[in-house]
Design a protein around this motif. Structure first.
Motif, short mmCIF file in Angstrom:
data_model
loop_
_atom_site.label_atom_id
_atom_site.label_comp_id
_atom_site.label_asym_id
_atom_site.label_seq_id
_atom_site.Cartn_x
_atom_site.Cartn_y
_atom_site.Cartn_z
N THR A 66 -9.46 -1.66 -30.72
CA THR A 66 -10.00 -2.56 -29.68
C THR A 66 -8.92 -3.48 -29.13
O THR A 66 -8.91 -3.79 -27.94
CB THR A 66 -11.08 -3.51 -30.29
OG1 THR A 66 -11.91 -2.80 -31.19
CG2 THR A 66 -11.89 -4.20 -29.23
N SER A 67 -8.05 -3.95 -30.01
CA SER A 67 -7.14 -5.07 -29.72
C SER A 67 -7.97 -6.20 -29.10
O SER A 67 -9.04 -6.52 -29.59
CB SER A 67 -5.97 -4.64 -28.84
OG SER A 67 -5.09 -5.75 -28.68
N THR A 68 -7.50 -6.77 -27.99
CA THR A 68 -8.21 -7.90 -27.39
C THR A 68 -9.18 -7.46 -26.28
O THR A 68 -9.72 -8.29 -25.56
CB THR A 68 -7.20 -8.92 -26.85
OG1 THR A 68 -6.21 -8.22 -26.09
CG2 THR A 68 -6.52 -9.67 -27.98
N GLY A 69 -9.34 -6.14 -26.14
CA GLY A 69 -10.49 -5.67 -25.35
C GLY A 69 -10.24 -5.16 -23.95
O GLY A 69 -11.21 -4.90 -23.24
N HIS A 70 -8.98 -4.95 -23.55
CA HIS A 70 -8.79 -4.52 -22.16
C HIS A 70 -9.42 -3.15 -21.90
O HIS A 70 -10.24 -2.99 -20.99
CB HIS A 70 -7.30 -4.50 -21.80
CG HIS A 70 -7.05 -4.33 -20.33
ND1 HIS A 70 -5.91 -3.77 -19.83
CD2 HIS A 70 -7.81 -4.63 -19.24
CE1 HIS A 70 -5.98 -3.75 -18.49
NE2 HIS A 70 -7.11 -4.26 -18.12
N SER A 71 -9.06 -2.15 -22.72
CA SER A 71 -9.64 -0.82 -22.51
C SER A 71 -11.15 -0.85 -22.73
O SER A 71 -11.92 -0.19 -22.02
CB SER A 71 -8.99 0.22 -23.44
OG SER A 71 -8.91 -0.29 -24.75
N GLY A 72 -11.59 -1.63 -23.73
CA GLY A 72 -13.03 -1.74 -24.01
C GLY A 72 -13.81 -2.23 -22.80
O GLY A 72 -14.93 -1.78 -22.55
N ILE A 73 -13.21 -3.14 -22.05
CA ILE A 73 -13.89 -3.67 -20.86
C ILE A 73 -14.06 -2.57 -19.81
O ILE A 73 -15.14 -2.40 -19.23
CB ILE A 73 -13.13 -4.89 -20.30
CG1 ILE A 73 -13.42 -6.09 -21.21
CG2 ILE A 73 -13.48 -5.19 -18.85
CD1 ILE A 73 -12.62 -7.33 -20.96
N TRP A 74 -13.01 -1.77 -19.59
CA TRP A 74 -13.13 -0.69 -18.60
C TRP A 74 -14.16 0.35 -19.05
O TRP A 74 -14.96 0.85 -18.25
CB TRP A 74 -11.76 -0.03 -18.38
CG TRP A 74 -10.88 -0.86 -17.48
CD1 TRP A 74 -9.95 -1.79 -17.87
CD2 TRP A 74 -10.86 -0.86 -16.05
NE1 TRP A 74 -9.35 -2.35 -16.77
CE2 TRP A 74 -9.88 -1.79 -15.64
CE3 TRP A 74 -11.55 -0.14 -15.07
CZ2 TRP A 74 -9.60 -2.04 -14.29
CZ3 TRP A 74 -11.27 -0.38 -13.72
CH2 TRP A 74 -10.29 -1.32 -13.34
N ILE A 75 -14.13 0.67 -20.35
CA ILE A 75 -15.07 1.68 -20.87
C ILE A 75 -16.50 1.15 -20.77
O ILE A 75 -17.41 1.84 -20.28
CB ILE A 75 -14.71 2.05 -22.34
CG1 ILE A 75 -13.36 2.75 -22.41
CG2 ILE A 75 -15.80 2.92 -22.96
CD1 ILE A 75 -12.79 2.91 -23.82
N ALA A 76 -16.72 -0.08 -21.22
CA ALA A 76 -18.08 -0.64 -21.22
C ALA A 76 -18.58 -0.88 -19.79
O ALA A 76 -19.78 -0.75 -19.53
CB ALA A 76 -18.10 -1.94 -22.01
N TRP A 77 -17.68 -1.20 -18.90
CA TRP A 77 -18.09 -1.39 -17.49
C TRP A 77 -18.67 -0.08 -16.95
O TRP A 77 -19.75 -0.07 -16.31
CB TRP A 77 -16.87 -1.83 -16.68
CG TRP A 77 -17.15 -2.31 -15.28
CD1 TRP A 77 -18.37 -2.59 -14.73
CD2 TRP A 77 -16.16 -2.56 -14.27
NE1 TRP A 77 -18.21 -3.02 -13.43
CE2 TRP A 77 -16.86 -3.00 -13.13
CE3 TRP A 77 -14.78 -2.48 -14.22
CZ2 TRP A 77 -16.20 -3.34 -11.94
CZ3 TRP A 77 -14.12 -2.81 -13.04
CH2 TRP A 77 -14.82 -3.24 -11.92
N ALA A 78 -17.98 1.03 -17.25
CA ALA A 78 -18.51 2.34 -16.82
C ALA A 78 -19.84 2.63 -17.51
O ALA A 78 -20.79 3.12 -16.88
CB ALA A 78 -17.50 3.44 -17.14
N LEU A 79 -19.94 2.31 -18.79
CA LEU A 79 -21.18 2.59 -19.54
C LEU A 79 -22.34 1.74 -19.03
O LEU A 79 -23.51 2.14 -19.14
CB LEU A 79 -20.95 2.34 -21.04
CG LEU A 79 -19.96 3.31 -21.72
CD1 LEU A 79 -19.60 2.80 -23.11
CD2 LEU A 79 -20.53 4.72 -21.80
N SER A 80 -22.03 0.58 -18.47
CA SER A 80 -23.10 -0.26 -17.91
C SER A 80 -23.76 0.47 -16.73
O SER A 80 -24.89 0.16 -16.36
CB SER A 80 -22.56 -1.62 -17.46
OG SER A 80 -21.84 -1.51 -16.24
N LYS A 81 -23.05 1.42 -16.16
CA LYS A 81 -23.60 2.17 -15.02
C LYS A 81 -24.30 3.46 -15.45
O LYS A 81 -25.16 3.97 -14.74
CB LYS A 81 -22.48 2.49 -14.02
CG LYS A 81 -21.86 1.21 -13.49
CD LYS A 81 -20.86 1.43 -12.43
CE LYS A 81 -20.21 0.11 -12.02
NZ LYS A 81 -21.18 -0.88 -11.51
N THR A 82 -23.88 4.01 -16.61
CA THR A 82 -24.50 5.27 -17.06
C THR A 82 -25.66 5.01 -18.02
O THR A 82 -26.37 5.94 -18.40
CB THR A 82 -23.46 6.16 -17.79
OG1 THR A 82 -23.00 5.46 -18.96
CG2 THR A 82 -22.29 6.50 -16.90
#
Ligand code: SAM
Length: 211
Positions: A66-82
Motif C-alpha cells: 500500500t505504502s501511503t496509498g497513491h496506487s490504492g487511490i487510483w485503484i479504488a477510484w476505478a472500483l468506485s465506478k464498477t
C-alpha cells in the motif's frame, strides 16, 4: 415538476454522488501533486491501473504494498465506478496509517479494506477470488505472491506487477525477483503478458484459462 434521479445499479450512486466523488478525488490528487515520497507509483501508472479496471469492469481487487496509498487511490477510484472493493496490504505501520488518512481525504475509504500485515502470510490466507491484482511490495517475493494468488484469480482476471523491465518474451532480462517472476509468468500458457514501460514499468498478465 418532480425529477426522478436513478441510482447506478452496480454502485448505488446517483449521478450527483459520482460527480462529487470525482471532484473530491481530483482535488486531493491535485493538491498532493508530486508529493508522493514513499516509493509510490507515478501518476501515469495510476492512470494505467485505473483504465484496466474500468475497461474490464473488475470488482474484487488486491494490492500488495500500500505504502501511503497513491496506487490504492487510483485503484479504488476505478472500483468506485464498477461497484468493487480493494484489499490492500502493508507491513509498515507508519505508511499504513498515512494511507488510511489519504484514503479518507480522497473520499475513498468505503471502497478500501487496508490491512496492516505481512503479505507473505496474509496473501496465502485471503480466500479471494480476485479479478485484479497489483503487486508492488518486496520484489524478491514477486513469484511467490503470484503462485499463491493464481488459484484465487478468476479466468479473465488480470495480475499486474510494478517495476518490471520489458524483455522479449522468453528472454530473461530484467533484474532480481522481477526477472524471476516475469520469466515464470511468461512460461505459463494460460497467461498472456505484456509490459507497459511508460512509467515505472508495469507487467499486465491476463488469465485466459484456468490451466
Ligand atoms: C513500492 S512501495 C508501494 C507503493 C504503493 N503501491 C504506491 O504506489 O503508493 C512497497 C511497500 O511494500 C511494503 N512491503 C514490503 N514488504 C512487505 C511485506 N512482506 N508485507 C506487506 N508489505 C510489504 C513496504 O512497507 C512498502 O510500503
Amino acid at each position: 415538476m418532480m425529477m426522478l434521479v436513478f441510482a447506478d445499479l452496480a454502485t448505488g450512486q446517483t449521478p450527483d454522488d459520482k460527480n462529487s466523488l470525482d471532484e473530491k478525488v481530483r482535488k486531493f490528487l491535485n493538491e498532493q501533486g508530486n508529493r508522493w515520497y514513499d516509493m509510490n507509483i507515478p501518476e501515469s501508472d495510476g492512470q494505467l491501473l485505473y483504465d484496466l479496471i474500468i475497461k474490464n469492469n473488475y470488482k474484487s481487487a488486491l494490492e500488495i504494498g500500500t505504502s501511503t496509498g497513491h496506487s490504492g487511490i487510483w485503484i479504488a477510484w476505478a472500483l468506485s465506478k464498477t461497484g468493487g472493493k480493494l484489499i490492500t496490504i502493508d507491513i509498515d505501520e507508519g505508511r499504513h496509517k498515512t494511507a488510511l488518512e489519504n484514503f479518507k481525504k480522497a473520499g475513498l475509504s468505503e471502497y478500501i479494506d487496508a490491512r496492516l500485515a505481512d503479505a507473505h502470510k496474509l496473501v496465502k490466507d485471503l480466500p479471494g477470488p480476485f479479478d485484479f491484482v497489483f503487486s508492488d511490495a518486496d520484489k524478491e517475493w514477486y513469484k511467490n505472491y503470484f503462485v499463491d494468488i493464481d488459484p484465487k484469480l478468476k479466468v479473465g482476471g488480470c495480475f499486474t506487477a510494478h517495476n518490471i523491465r520489458d524483455v522479449a518474451p522468453g528472454g530473461r532480462g530484467g533484474y532480481g525477483g522481477q526477472a524471476e517472476f516475469l520469466q515464470y509468468i511468461r512460461g505459463l500458457s494460460n497467461y498472456e503478458t505484456t509490459v507497459n514501460s511508460r512509467g515505472g514499468g508495469v507487467s499486465i498478465s491476463y488469465k485466459r484459462a484456468a490451466k
